[in-house]
Design a protein around this motif. Structure first.
Motif, mmCIF file in Angstrom:
data_model
loop_
_atom_site.group_PDB
_atom_site.id
_atom_site.type_symbol
_atom_site.label_atom_id
_atom_site.label_comp_id
_atom_site.label_asym_id
_atom_site.label_seq_id
_atom_site.Cartn_x
_atom_site.Cartn_y
_atom_site.Cartn_z
ATOM 1 N N LEU A 235 0.697 -1.151 0.035
ATOM 2 C CA LEU A 235 -0.006 -0.527 -0.177
ATOM 3 C C LEU A 235 0.463 1.445 -0.155
ATOM 4 C CD1 LEU A 235 -2.669 -1.421 2.671
ATOM 5 C CD2 LEU A 235 -3.191 -1.585 0.171
ATOM 6 N N SER A 236 0.813 1.928 -1.167
ATOM 7 C CA SER A 236 1.304 2.749 -0.653
ATOM 8 C C SER A 236 0.785 4.393 0.439
ATOM 9 C CB SER A 236 1.022 4.047 -2.419
ATOM 10 O OG SER A 236 -0.766 4.081 -3.015
ATOM 11 N N ASN A 237 1.994 5.563 0.605
ATOM 12 C CA ASN A 237 1.668 6.567 1.494
ATOM 13 C C ASN A 237 1.116 5.803 2.942
ATOM 14 O OD1 ASN A 237 1.593 9.171 2.790
ATOM 15 N ND2 ASN A 237 -0.458 9.289 1.829
ATOM 16 N N LYS A 238 2.141 4.202 2.882
ATOM 17 C CA LYS A 238 2.449 3.770 4.173
ATOM 18 C C LYS A 238 1.644 4.734 5.324
ATOM 19 C CE LYS A 238 6.733 3.023 5.720
ATOM 20 N NZ LYS A 238 7.936 1.880 5.926
ATOM 21 N N ILE A 239 2.689 5.785 6.109
ATOM 22 C CA ILE A 239 2.316 6.676 7.293
ATOM 23 C C ILE A 239 0.846 7.530 7.123
ATOM 24 C CG2 ILE A 239 3.575 8.986 5.969
ATOM 25 C CD1 ILE A 239 3.302 7.882 9.922
ATOM 26 N N GLY A 240 0.336 8.177 5.423
ATOM 27 C CA GLY A 240 -1.142 8.515 4.935
ATOM 28 C C GLY A 240 -1.588 7.424 6.038
ATOM 29 N N ARG A 241 -1.740 5.905 5.318
ATOM 30 C CA ARG A 241 -2.802 5.171 5.367
ATOM 31 C C ARG A 241 -2.801 4.917 7.124
ATOM 32 N NH1 ARG A 241 -5.321 2.539 1.948
ATOM 33 N NH2 ARG A 241 -4.582 2.532 -0.436
ATOM 34 N N VAL A 242 -1.619 4.823 7.801
ATOM 35 C CA VAL A 242 -1.270 4.552 9.378
ATOM 36 C C VAL A 242 -1.984 5.759 10.211
ATOM 37 C CG1 VAL A 242 -0.021 4.467 11.046
ATOM 38 C CG2 VAL A 242 0.505 2.949 8.692
ATOM 39 N N LEU A 243 -1.466 7.187 9.824
ATOM 40 C CA LEU A 243 -2.958 7.926 10.888
ATOM 41 C C LEU A 243 -4.477 8.420 10.690
ATOM 42 C CD1 LEU A 243 -0.099 11.506 10.142
ATOM 43 C CD2 LEU A 243 0.064 9.314 12.159
ATOM 44 N N VAL A 244 -4.248 8.152 9.413
ATOM 45 C CA VAL A 244 -6.228 7.728 9.247
ATOM 46 C C VAL A 244 -6.483 6.240 9.425
ATOM 47 C CG1 VAL A 244 -7.585 7.079 7.117
ATOM 48 C CG2 VAL A 244 -5.966 8.870 6.630
ATOM 49 N N HIS A 245 -5.601 5.327 9.697
ATOM 50 C CA HIS A 245 -6.013 4.605 10.329
ATOM 51 C C HIS A 245 -6.536 4.363 11.191
ATOM 52 C CE1 HIS A 245 -6.123 -0.244 11.936
ATOM 53 N NE2 HIS A 245 -5.884 0.075 12.512
ATOM 54 N N LEU B 175 -6.188 11.024 20.403
ATOM 55 C CA LEU B 175 -5.725 11.705 19.500
ATOM 56 C C LEU B 175 -6.022 12.640 19.365
ATOM 57 C CD1 LEU B 175 -7.707 8.841 17.432
ATOM 58 C CD2 LEU B 175 -4.912 8.780 17.476
ATOM 59 N N PHE B 176 -6.960 13.862 20.207
ATOM 60 C CA PHE B 176 -7.110 15.249 19.382
ATOM 61 C C PHE B 176 -5.729 15.801 20.959
ATOM 62 C CE2 PHE B 176 -6.746 18.587 23.002
ATOM 63 C CZ PHE B 176 -7.043 19.778 22.167
ATOM 64 N N ASP B 177 -4.075 15.311 22.019
ATOM 65 C CA ASP B 177 -3.962 15.241 22.048
ATOM 66 C C ASP B 177 -2.292 14.752 21.138
ATOM 67 O OD1 ASP B 177 -1.549 16.174 23.863
ATOM 68 O OD2 ASP B 177 -0.711 14.203 24.052
ATOM 69 N N PHE B 178 -2.664 13.765 20.524
ATOM 70 C CA PHE B 178 -1.702 13.814 19.026
ATOM 71 C C PHE B 178 -2.048 14.574 17.967
ATOM 72 C CE2 PHE B 178 -0.668 11.335 15.791
ATOM 73 C CZ PHE B 178 0.206 10.615 15.433
ATOM 74 N N TRP B 179 -3.340 15.166 18.031
ATOM 75 C CA TRP B 179 -3.109 16.273 16.648
ATOM 76 C C TRP B 179 -2.390 17.222 16.533
ATOM 77 C CZ3 TRP B 179 -1.997 12.997 12.553
ATOM 78 C CH2 TRP B 179 -3.177 11.943 12.164
ATOM 79 N N MET B 180 -3.013 17.658 17.730
ATOM 80 C CA MET B 180 -2.334 19.077 18.396
ATOM 81 C C MET B 180 -1.217 19.241 18.276
ATOM 82 S SD MET B 180 -4.329 20.928 19.385
ATOM 83 C CE MET B 180 -4.268 22.573 19.830
ATOM 84 N N ARG B 181 0.014 17.843 19.083
ATOM 85 C CA ARG B 181 1.317 17.907 18.464
ATOM 86 C C ARG B 181 1.749 18.050 17.270
ATOM 87 N NH1 ARG B 181 3.326 13.819 20.520
ATOM 88 N NH2 ARG B 181 1.500 12.706 21.810
ATOM 89 N N SER B 182 1.254 17.544 16.799
ATOM 90 C CA SER B 182 1.267 17.149 15.048
ATOM 91 C C SER B 182 0.900 18.802 14.587
ATOM 92 C CB SER B 182 0.612 15.474 14.635
ATOM 93 O OG SER B 182 1.296 14.400 15.387
ATOM 94 N N GLN B 183 0.348 19.550 14.833
ATOM 95 C CA GLN B 183 -0.125 20.861 14.144
ATOM 96 C C GLN B 183 -1.177 20.788 12.928
ATOM 97 O OE1 GLN B 183 3.722 22.664 12.872
ATOM 98 N NE2 GLN B 183 3.987 23.161 15.362
ATOM 99 N N PRO C 118 -4.971 20.954 14.182
ATOM 100 C CA PRO C 118 -5.870 20.991 14.673
ATOM 101 C C PRO C 118 -7.090 20.820 14.427
ATOM 102 C CG PRO C 118 -4.826 23.181 13.808
ATOM 103 C CD PRO C 118 -4.219 22.290 13.556
ATOM 104 N N GLY C 119 -7.698 20.679 13.175
ATOM 105 C CA GLY C 119 -8.757 20.982 12.309
ATOM 106 C C GLY C 119 -9.673 18.502 12.822
ATOM 107 N N ARG C 120 -7.841 18.410 13.031
ATOM 108 C CA ARG C 120 -7.915 17.060 12.540
ATOM 109 C C ARG C 120 -8.454 16.435 14.707
ATOM 110 N NH1 ARG C 120 -4.302 13.194 9.013
ATOM 111 N NH2 ARG C 120 -5.719 11.721 9.636
ATOM 112 N N ALA C 121 -7.231 17.295 15.346
ATOM 113 C CA ALA C 121 -8.101 17.447 16.719
ATOM 114 C C ALA C 121 -8.954 17.681 17.179
ATOM 115 C CB ALA C 121 -6.707 18.194 17.463
ATOM 116 N N ARG C 122 -9.950 18.578 16.712
ATOM 117 C CA ARG C 122 -10.990 19.204 16.663
ATOM 118 C C ARG C 122 -11.588 18.185 16.513
ATOM 119 N NH1 ARG C 122 -15.524 21.050 15.186
ATOM 120 N NH2 ARG C 122 -16.777 23.221 16.250
ATOM 121 N N ARG C 123 -12.153 17.098 15.798
ATOM 122 C CA ARG C 123 -12.884 16.565 15.133
ATOM 123 C C ARG C 123 -12.901 15.002 16.593
ATOM 124 N NH1 ARG C 123 -13.017 11.594 11.816
ATOM 125 N NH2 ARG C 123 -10.699 12.360 10.878
ATOM 126 N N MET C 124 -12.074 14.618 17.379
ATOM 127 C CA MET C 124 -11.228 13.777 17.387
ATOM 128 C C MET C 124 -12.120 14.430 18.981
ATOM 129 S SD MET C 124 -10.709 11.857 15.915
ATOM 130 C CE MET C 124 -11.216 10.155 17.246
#
Length: 612
Positions: free
Chosen positions: A534-544, A566-574, A576-582
């Protein structure tokens, strides 16, 4: 003499012509109301405990049962995890614990597999429901007997169920809870003592909790000691011959229970459990919380303690001993709280309810007249709601929790290289893949050193958690890991497993993502040429990670902690949109207020707080 006989015959004829007394005429509807209430309670309890199979440990119990039935031997040495042989016990105590964990539930495991052969997963679920319902039923029976009130027994059975629902898992431990209730019941009614040695033998080969039978037996023997009986006579003292017979039956029962693969080994194993860092990590061995929002355990515990204190002059010594033993065990580990679920309603019915009834004599007649009719109606309503909402009789497995797709992929592609897997998925992979594939770790908790290596591979501490470097890389090489099958989140705590991100890191070029669904990821080290990746494995891992959390909260909304993590994870990953959803997902399902999470939400956009 003849005139006397004639008079008796005339009285007999008058009796046959006399109308049925009002009390007898009213007995029939009351009897049928009780029959209806009893039947509806049984259906309600069975439905309440018939939830889908979602316990991750169930699968290795089922696989072990299959091994025992088909091979007619115990699983020694461990055939299912290749790491057991690679990690020698660090001390003699650990070796004993390992032997105990592999053997002490053998008969229950074999019976579970036989039930699977006979009726599949629906029969296993109904079997589990019958065990829990039986424990609640015995609590209700004793409560009704002590209070001399049938409907108090119904209430006691439902009170026991209010805590027992936390243990709707297909595990041999349920046998212990039922047998504790059976031992107490037999000793309370002083009937069929001859059955206790046979039950003890059966119990000792189904689960290591059989030593609780010793506790129950000794509690009732304690009551017959001359010093105790003179200090606090029982309301219905036991004749000396019966007391001697009780001691004899207890000795025979304890002796019979020693006929098991570990003999007295359960005692030393309990000591080792308390010293084990691996056991300390398991949530079921944590102490139950006693402060905060009230729930079934602390309500039953505190109310039973109050009942005994208020009625201390007439509480039987055996009841004091049982309460102290069961409360102590429950306060030591959450997994023991069903002991209070059984005993507390019995003590409350026997010692507290009579005091309440005496204090409110004006209300008692009204309750007595309304309860016989209200009880069946309320139970019928509960059953109707449970069936309509599909809460009852979920005779299926929780497919959303099993790595079924990952197992299918490994089987279809004949992948047999050494595998690393997460703890929660080990049992299911054992069930599906053995003997083609053996697991790295599973819920049997066999090795302290293996558990340390497992935690190091997952977290790589100290060191960068998003890279395959340092101790993590060394352990992957030492164990010869070629396949990784894993979920990315520990759902109860909400913790994120960093290994998935490290494997998805583009710098880890030797590892490729070959399978992805909401339950699991599959990585291969240097996959053979022609293997689709599967291509873009890091992107797939994060979506997973988001998809896995969303799927879990959808099916188990009372444990939404992954959203917070996951909110904390996404905030540290900068992001905020994904953080807000979680964070929104977490706040919508949080079982109680979380002021810190609410503050984070306001800092994001200041909008209205999400509500359940």
């Amino acid at each position: 003499m003849s005139s006397a006989r004639a008079t008796l015959r005339q009285k007999d004829r008058r009796r046959t012509r006399d109308p049925v007394p009002p009390r007898q005429a009213d007995a029939s509807p009351d009897r049928w109301l009780k029959v209806a209430a009893l039947a509806l309670t049984a259906i309600c309890l069975l439905g309440l405990f018939s939830t889908e199979t979602a316990d991750t440990d169930f699968w290795w119990h089922l696989k072990t049962g299959q091994y025992i039935v088909q091979r007619h031997s115990l699983p020694l040495p461990d055939p299912f995890a290749y790491t057991t042989a690679l990690n020698a016990p660090t001390h003699a105590g650990e070796a004993r614990v390992q032997h105990f964990n592999l053997t002490h539930e053998w008969l229950a495991q074999a019976l579970v597999y036989i039930a699977y052969l006979a009726g599949g997963f629906p029969l296993i679920i109904l079997f589990r429901a019958a065990l829990l319902a039986g424990m609640c039923a015995l609590a209700g029976f004793l409560a009704a007997r002590l209070s001399k009130n049938f409907y108090v027994g119904i209430a006691a059975a439902l009170a026991a169920a209010s805590l027992a629902i936390e243990f709707r898992s297909d595990r041999p431990a349920l046998v212990t809870f039922l047998f504790v209730a059976a031992f107490v019941t037999i000793l309370e009614i002083r009937y069929a003592w001859w059955a206790l040695p046979a039950l003890a033998l059966l119990w000792a080969n189904c689960h290591g909790g059989f030593f609780l039978g010793w506790v129950v037996l000794l509690a009732y023997c304690f009551e017959t000691l001359p010093l105790v009986s003179r200090w606090k006579p029982a309301p219905n003292p036991m004749p000396k011959n019966d007391a001697r017979r009780l001691w004899l039956v207890s000795a025979c029962s304890i002796a019979a229970s020693l006929i098991n693969p570990n003999g007295f080994g359960v005692v030393s194993t309990l000591v080792e459990y308390r010293k084990s860092a691996m056991t300390a990590d398991l949530l079921e061995w944590h102490r139950p919380y006693l402060w905060g929002p009230p729930y079934a355990f602390d309500i039953l515990l505190y109310t039973a303690a109050l009942a005994l204190i208020l009625s201390w002059r007439r509480v039987r010594p055996a009841h004091w001993a049982l309460f102290l033993a069961f409360a102590g065990a429950s306060l030591t580990a959450f997994r023991n709280t069903p002991l209070i679920a059984f005993l507390a309603p019995v003590l409350i019915a026997g010692y507290l309810l009579p005091r309440i009834a005496a204090a409110i004599p004006k209300i008692t007649p009204f309750l007595r007249s309304s309860i016989p009719w209200a009880t069946p109606l309320l139970l019928a309503a509960v059953i109707a709601v449970g069936l309509s909402q599909e809460w009852f009789f979920q005779l299926r497995t929780a497919a959303w929790m099993t790595p079924a797709g990952a197992a299918d992929y490994l089987l279809a592609n004949h992948i047999t290289g050494r595998m690393f897997n997460t703890w929660a998925e080990g049992g299911y992979l054992m069930w599906r893949l053995w003997p083609q594939q053996r697991v790295f770790i599973d819920g049997r908790a066999l090795s302290e050193s293996l558990n340390r290596d497992y935690q190091q591979i997952l977290n790589n501490l100290p060191g960068p958690i998003d890279k395959l470097t340092g101790p993590r890389a060394e352990l992957l090489d030492r164990y010869g890991i070629q396949v990784v099958v894993m979920n990315t989140i520990e759902f109860v705590s909400g913790g994120i497993y960093p290994l998935a991100v490290a494997l998805g890191n583009p710098e880890s070029s030797e590892w490729q993502l070959v399978y992805d669904d909401p339950q699991a990821l599959v990585f291969l080290r240097n996959p053979p040429p022609g293997t689709p990746v599967l291509s873009n494995k890091i992107g797939r891992v994060l979506v997973h990670m988001d998809a896995e959390c969303e799927s879990y909260i959808e099916h188990s909304p009372d444990t939404p902690n992954c959203g917070r993590s996951l909110f904390d994870f996404w905030m540290r990953s900068q992001q905020p949109g994904r953080a807000r959803r979680m964070l929104q997902l977490y706040l919508m399902h949080a079982p109680e207020r979380d002021p810190q999470a609410e503050q984070w939400w306001r800092q994001l956009d200041g909008g209205p707080l999400p509500r359940r």
